[in-house]
Design a protein around this motif. Structure first.
Motif, short mmCIF file in Angstrom:
data_model
loop_
_atom_site.label_atom_id
_atom_site.label_comp_id
_atom_site.label_asym_id
_atom_site.label_seq_id
_atom_site.Cartn_x
_atom_site.Cartn_y
_atom_site.Cartn_z
N PHE A 221 -1.24 0.78 14.72
CA PHE A 221 -0.81 0.76 13.32
C PHE A 221 -1.76 -0.06 12.48
CE2 PHE A 221 2.88 2.12 15.57
CZ PHE A 221 3.50 2.99 14.71
N PHE A 222 -2.03 0.44 11.28
CA PHE A 222 -2.94 -0.27 10.37
C PHE A 222 -2.37 -0.24 8.96
CE2 PHE A 222 -6.57 -0.97 7.62
CZ PHE A 222 -7.21 -2.01 8.29
N ARG A 223 -2.49 -1.36 8.28
CA ARG A 223 -2.02 -1.50 6.90
C ARG A 223 -3.11 -0.93 5.99
NH1 ARG A 223 1.61 -5.68 4.95
NH2 ARG A 223 2.08 -5.16 2.79
N ILE A 224 -2.96 0.32 5.56
CA ILE A 224 -3.99 0.99 4.76
C ILE A 224 -3.87 0.71 3.27
CG2 ILE A 224 -4.35 2.86 6.42
CD1 ILE A 224 -2.63 4.64 4.51
N HIS A 225 -2.76 0.10 2.88
CA HIS A 225 -2.46 -0.12 1.46
C HIS A 225 -1.39 -1.20 1.41
CE1 HIS A 225 -0.63 0.87 -2.46
NE2 HIS A 225 -1.79 1.41 -2.78
N HIS A 226 -1.25 -1.84 0.28
CA HIS A 226 -0.23 -2.87 0.12
C HIS A 226 1.16 -2.32 0.49
CE1 HIS A 226 1.94 -6.26 -1.58
NE2 HIS A 226 2.66 -5.42 -2.29
N SER A 227 1.38 -1.04 0.24
CA SER A 227 2.69 -0.44 0.46
C SER A 227 2.82 0.44 1.70
CB SER A 227 3.06 0.42 -0.76
OG SER A 227 3.11 -0.37 -1.91
N TYR A 228 1.74 0.58 2.48
CA TYR A 228 1.79 1.51 3.62
C TYR A 228 1.20 0.94 4.90
CZ TYR A 228 3.00 5.12 0.27
OH TYR A 228 3.63 5.86 -0.70
#
Length: 95
Positions: free
Chosen positions: A42-49
């Motif tokens: 899992f990777f945080r691609i955006h502040h919201s995702y």
């Protein structure tokens, strides 16, 4: 975790979206989910995702988004792009 497509921030809560199409609202923020889900998957691609990188089929660099095997299109933050590209490369190498 393999069934999770992505998690989306909703303030102090988060939506967990599964491959089946189920959307579950949990009383945890993305930072908490980011800490408990496997960081190689899992990777945080955006502040919201927070996205399951194994579910990404297309990286659309021209529009700065990723497209999942479900057809969902999610934004890729320009600030997180470099780290995301490094994660993709290491994921490809590990199989």
């Amino acid at each position: 975790p393999d069934e999770i497509l992505f998690c989306q921030s909703e303030g102090s809560y988060s939506w967990v979206v599964a491959q089946s199409g189920n959307r579950i609202l949990v009383s945890k923020n993305l930072k908490h989910l980011e800490g408990i889900l496997p960081d190689r998957q899992f990777f945080r691609i955006h502040h919201s995702y927070l996205v399951n990188v194994r579910r990404i089929t297309v990286l659309d660099k021209s529009h700065s988004n990723v497209i999942l095997d479900s057809g969902e299109s999610l934004p890729l933050s320009r600030l997180r792009k470099k780290g995301f590209m490094e994660t993709l490369k290491s994921t490809e190498k590990s199989g």
